[in-house]
Write an enzyme that holds these catalytic residues in place. Structure first.
Site, mmCIF file in Angstrom:
data_model
loop_
_atom_site.group_PDB
_atom_site.id
_atom_site.type_symbol
_atom_site.label_atom_id
_atom_site.label_comp_id
_atom_site.label_asym_id
_atom_site.label_seq_id
_atom_site.Cartn_x
_atom_site.Cartn_y
_atom_site.Cartn_z
ATOM 1 C CG ASP A 7 31.345 35.312 55.683
ATOM 2 O OD1 ASP A 7 32.171 34.455 55.013
ATOM 3 O OD2 ASP A 7 31.569 36.615 55.257
ATOM 4 C CG ASP A 9 37.473 37.412 54.072
ATOM 5 O OD1 ASP A 9 38.462 38.300 54.003
ATOM 6 O OD2 ASP A 9 37.467 36.406 54.031
ATOM 7 C CG ASP A 166 29.519 39.920 54.310
ATOM 8 O OD1 ASP A 166 29.785 38.685 54.055
ATOM 9 O OD2 ASP A 166 30.359 40.687 53.620
#
Length: 217
Positions: A7, A9, A166
């Site tokens: 991922d 961000d 995240d």
């Protein structure tokens, strides 16, 4: 080929300050704060707009969110990497994984053109064999096809892949694709990643090679 998909961000880079600035550009006065809203920033532009509209205390709808979203993207594109930084150890870890033969890719909910520009600004775009954004396919995370196609375009094998992320979305995406997930622990408060029961937690990037070796020997 063993493949590690990331991922963007909140996983590779702390993009929160630039995202929040873009969100605030959609309102008459700053309404989003770095002190309280970094976790919301990592949930995307629409999440920031919803929070901003709610704080205004007036009636709003999803139509207002969709109307404001292009304005947010334009503001973000104009100041994409003013405050954004890679998390410590990212660059060194990516280079080490490449030396060890891992195929690397990015699977993000950011529009692909913004992800391409940001990773170029940060000097790491050439480390990744594939990059797919929210608009690269008819589907997006948590649909497993978003991850599987990223692995395929990176030249890897979905059966020997891992997703590093995240969020709940990353955990659900990996589970649906039958791949293990590694969730970082250093994103802002707002989600207890340990409670999501990923296959591993990542406290610092220096530990990622050994974790990957354990999950995909």
């Amino acid at each position: 080929m063993r493949t590690a998909i990331f991922d963007l961000d909140g996983t590779l880079a702390d993009t929160s300050l630039d995202l929040l600035a873009a969100g605030n550009a959609c309102f008459d006065a700053p309404i989003l704060s770095a002190e309280t809203d970094r976790a919301t920033a990592f949930n995307g532009g629409r999440a920031m707009l919803r929070l901003g509209f709610a704080r205004q205390g007036r009636a709003w709808s999803e139509a207002d969110v969709e109307e404001g979203y292009p304005r947010l993207l334009a503001a973000y594109e104009g100041a994409l990497s003013r405050h954004t930084t890679l998390f410590p150890g990212v660059l060194e870890t990516l280079d080490l994984l490449a030396e060890e033969g891992w195929r690397l890719g990015v699977c993000t909910l950011k529009p692909a053109y913004l992800a391409e520009a940001l990773l170029t600004d940060l000097g790491v775009r050439d480390r990744f064999h594939a990059l797919l954004g929210q608009d690269s396919l008819p589907v997006k995370k948590p649909d497993p096809r978003h991850l599987i196609e990223t692995v395929r375009q990176a030249g890897g094998d979905p059966a020997r892949s891992v997703l590093v992320g995240d969020s709940t979305t990353d955990r659900e995406t990996a589970r649906a694709a039958g791949a293990p997930s590694i969730l970082v622990t250093f994103r802002p408060a707002g989600i207890d990643v340990a409670a999501l029961a990923p296959e591993a937690l990542l406290e610092r990037y220096e530990d990622l090679p050994s974790i990957l070796e354990r999950l995909v020997p």
